[in-house]
Design a protein around this motif. Structure first.
Motif, short mmCIF file in Angstrom:
data_model
loop_
_atom_site.label_atom_id
_atom_site.label_comp_id
_atom_site.label_asym_id
_atom_site.label_seq_id
_atom_site.Cartn_x
_atom_site.Cartn_y
_atom_site.Cartn_z
N ALA A 1 -39.90 -4.57 -38.51
CA ALA A 1 -40.58 -4.48 -39.80
C ALA A 1 -41.47 -5.71 -39.97
CB ALA A 1 -39.55 -4.43 -40.93
N PRO A 2 -42.73 -5.52 -40.38
CA PRO A 2 -43.59 -6.68 -40.63
C PRO A 2 -43.08 -7.45 -41.84
CG PRO A 2 -44.69 -4.64 -41.27
CD PRO A 2 -43.40 -4.25 -40.63
N ILE A 3 -43.02 -8.78 -41.72
CA ILE A 3 -42.44 -9.62 -42.77
C ILE A 3 -43.43 -10.70 -43.18
CG2 ILE A 3 -40.62 -11.35 -43.21
CD1 ILE A 3 -38.78 -9.64 -41.42
N LEU A 4 -43.58 -10.86 -44.49
CA LEU A 4 -44.38 -11.96 -45.02
C LEU A 4 -43.45 -13.15 -45.29
CD1 LEU A 4 -46.61 -10.08 -47.65
CD2 LEU A 4 -47.17 -10.65 -45.28
N VAL A 5 -43.92 -14.35 -44.96
CA VAL A 5 -43.15 -15.58 -45.22
C VAL A 5 -43.95 -16.43 -46.20
CG1 VAL A 5 -42.04 -17.61 -44.21
CG2 VAL A 5 -42.18 -15.49 -42.88
N GLY A 6 -43.33 -16.74 -47.35
CA GLY A 6 -44.03 -17.48 -48.40
C GLY A 6 -44.25 -18.94 -48.05
N ASP A 7 -45.37 -19.49 -48.60
CA ASP A 7 -45.64 -20.92 -48.45
C ASP A 7 -45.72 -21.62 -49.81
OD1 ASP A 7 -48.04 -20.05 -49.50
OD2 ASP A 7 -49.24 -20.47 -47.70
N GLY A 8 -45.42 -20.85 -50.89
CA GLY A 8 -45.44 -21.44 -52.23
C GLY A 8 -46.82 -21.53 -52.84
N ARG A 9 -47.86 -21.16 -52.09
CA ARG A 9 -49.24 -21.27 -52.60
C ARG A 9 -50.00 -19.96 -52.48
NH1 ARG A 9 -48.75 -25.05 -48.89
NH2 ARG A 9 -50.31 -24.05 -47.55
N SER A 10 -49.82 -19.24 -51.36
CA SER A 10 -50.64 -18.06 -51.08
C SER A 10 -50.11 -16.82 -51.79
CB SER A 10 -50.68 -17.79 -49.58
OG SER A 10 -51.11 -18.93 -48.89
N THR A 11 -51.03 -15.96 -52.23
CA THR A 11 -50.63 -14.69 -52.82
C THR A 11 -50.20 -13.73 -51.71
OG1 THR A 11 -52.83 -13.71 -52.65
CG2 THR A 11 -52.34 -14.98 -54.66
N LEU A 12 -49.52 -12.63 -52.10
CA LEU A 12 -49.10 -11.64 -51.10
C LEU A 12 -50.31 -11.09 -50.35
CD1 LEU A 12 -46.32 -9.61 -52.99
CD2 LEU A 12 -46.04 -11.55 -51.44
N LYS A 13 -51.38 -10.83 -51.09
CA LYS A 13 -52.58 -10.29 -50.44
C LYS A 13 -53.15 -11.29 -49.44
CE LYS A 13 -57.08 -8.17 -51.20
NZ LYS A 13 -58.06 -7.67 -52.19
N GLU A 14 -53.14 -12.56 -49.80
CA GLU A 14 -53.67 -13.59 -48.89
C GLU A 14 -52.81 -13.70 -47.63
OE1 GLU A 14 -55.75 -16.56 -52.21
OE2 GLU A 14 -53.66 -16.89 -51.60
N LEU A 15 -51.50 -13.57 -47.80
CA LEU A 15 -50.60 -13.63 -46.64
C LEU A 15 -50.87 -12.48 -45.68
CD1 LEU A 15 -47.20 -14.61 -48.32
CD2 LEU A 15 -48.63 -16.07 -46.89
N ILE A 16 -51.10 -11.28 -46.24
CA ILE A 16 -51.42 -10.12 -45.39
C ILE A 16 -52.74 -10.33 -44.66
CG2 ILE A 16 -52.16 -7.69 -45.49
CD1 ILE A 16 -49.96 -7.22 -47.57
N LEU B 1 -45.06 -15.94 -53.07
CA LEU B 1 -43.70 -16.09 -52.56
C LEU B 1 -43.36 -17.58 -52.45
CD1 LEU B 1 -43.17 -13.66 -49.49
CD2 LEU B 1 -42.06 -13.55 -51.72
N PRO B 2 -42.19 -17.98 -52.94
CA PRO B 2 -41.77 -19.38 -52.76
C PRO B 2 -41.69 -19.74 -51.27
CG PRO B 2 -40.35 -18.25 -54.34
CD PRO B 2 -41.22 -17.20 -53.73
N THR B 3 -41.82 -20.99 -50.97
CA THR B 3 -41.80 -21.47 -49.58
C THR B 3 -40.52 -21.00 -48.86
OG1 THR B 3 -43.05 -23.41 -50.24
CG2 THR B 3 -41.94 -23.52 -48.11
N GLY B 4 -40.74 -20.38 -47.72
CA GLY B 4 -39.60 -19.95 -46.90
C GLY B 4 -39.02 -18.60 -47.28
N GLU B 5 -39.38 -18.08 -48.46
CA GLU B 5 -38.86 -16.77 -48.88
C GLU B 5 -39.61 -15.68 -48.12
OE1 GLU B 5 -38.62 -14.36 -53.02
OE2 GLU B 5 -37.79 -16.39 -53.08
N THR B 6 -38.88 -14.61 -47.76
CA THR B 6 -39.50 -13.55 -46.98
C THR B 6 -39.58 -12.24 -47.76
OG1 THR B 6 -37.37 -12.93 -46.01
CG2 THR B 6 -38.70 -14.53 -44.79
#
Length: 354
Positions: A174-189, A214-219
């Motif tokens: 499953a593709p997983i996004l990992v948060g950095d505390g700054r980027s939006t979900l769309k930006e991560l994609i 997404l908070p830093t480290g949250e997936t």
């Protein structure tokens, strides 16, 4: 400037070609084989106890229901309910009967490519999701298997063979996004090397949450159903096919009467356990219409993909011809067409999968 190696490619050349382009040579090969055997539908006799052999329109539970005690032990528990005014109560009764609590998996009994598969985490969610399905259709309520990995195993056994073989093993991620505390979900994609090339698969999955951070480290896992066309990433695992795994799969599949050709989708603890033929549960068994899905690994060449497709479809015709000699019937062109139209109509009426 040198081209990136196949290992570093994020997509294969043909991975997201339109079906009408990729499958045209396969349809032509099917017609050629059908003419050679004097029956365009002969491959549907390969699994003769299943509607169209599992090419299209078949009920998932009709395959699982045939399992004997050995196979049943390896299959994730399930119940079938009919969608309607009493569906919520029917699901709760089914869960009680299985000894299950939320979350559970809800999916159409007739379907393909993961369409309509839903992960139901609460009673409130169940009440919201059930009306999204058409009234009167049958739905499968299945135990959520919590093993962390998913795989697809292709199995073939000719009628004159005592032992079948595994021709494909594919790991599904499953593709997983990992948060950095700054980027939006769309930006991560749009920053991901693979996802940004097929944003139409992933952006609809965050609809209404595009600007969430997404908070830093949250997936955040974007896809629950393990289907390539819905966004899962497939990895060729054929190097992990072992005699122990083959023996275990063969024991299970021989416990389903007259099943000779298809793919087993399962959840597993780890590749190491799978190689030993241990710690896995089957969530679905697909027939003649299923693929050896290692071809969707990004490193697979177009020539390799077609070689695999032609090899597997040739086996269905050979097995179907052998089963016809035993006295079984194929579904006929009209039977195939009716089942395909039924499936197409149903798929169009299902909600988006999780």
């Amino acid at each position: 400037m040198t081209a990136p190696s196949a290992h570093h490619k994020t997509l294969s050349l043909f991975e997201f070609w339109p079906d009408s382009v990729f499958y045209t040579p396969i349809v032509l090969y099917w017609i050629m084989m059908g003419l050679r055997h004097g029956d365009l539908s002969i491959s549907t006799a390969a699994n003769p106890r299943i509607e169209t052999g599992g090419l299209c329109g078949e009920s998932k539970s009709s395959i699982l229901d045939m399992a004997g005690p050995t196979a049943r032990q390896a299959i994730a528990p399930y119940r079938i309910i009919r969608n309607g005014p009493d569906a919520v109560e029917a699901v709760l009764n089914a869960m009680e009967d299985m000894g299950e609590a939320f979350p559970v998996v809800l999916k159409p009994d007739i379907g393909c490519n993961g369409t309509g598969v839903k992960l139901i985490s609460s009673l409130e969610m169940l009440r919201t999701v059930l009306p999204l399905f058409p009234a009167g259709i049958e739905l499968m309520v299945q135990q959520l298997i919590t093993y962390p990995m998913e795989a697809g195993i292709f199995y073939i056994r000719h009628p004159n063979e005592d032992t079948g073989r595994i021709t494909s093993l594919t790991y599904k991620e499953a593709p997983i996004l990992v948060g950095d505390g700054r980027s939006t979900l769309k930006e991560l994609i749009m920053r991901d090397p693979r996802m940004r090339q097929v944003p139409q698969l992933y952006l609809p999955r965050i609809q209404g949450r595009e600007t969430d951070i997404l908070p830093t480290g949250e997936t955040l896992s974007l896809v629950f159903a393990g289907n390539h066309c819905k966004g899962s990433i497939f990895r060729d695992g054929r190097q992990d096919i072992t005699p122990a795994l083959t023996d275990r799969i063969n024991a299970i599949m021989k416990d389903i009467p007259d099943f000779h050709f298809g793919r087993i989708d399962l959840k597993m603890a780890s590749p190491e356990a799978l190689k030993r033929g241990e710690e896995f549960q089957i969530i679905e068994i697909n027939g003649v219409g299923s693929e050896a899905i290692h071809i969707w690994d990004r490193r697979t060449t177009l020539a390799e993909a077609y070689r695999s497709q032609f090899y597997h479809y040739r086996q269905t015709f050979l097995i179907g011809a052998a089963k016809k000699k035993e006295g079984w019937k194929s579904s006929g062109i009209l039977g195939m067409l009716r089942s395909w139209l039924k499936q197409r109509r149903l798929l169009a009426s299902y909600p988006t999968n999780d």
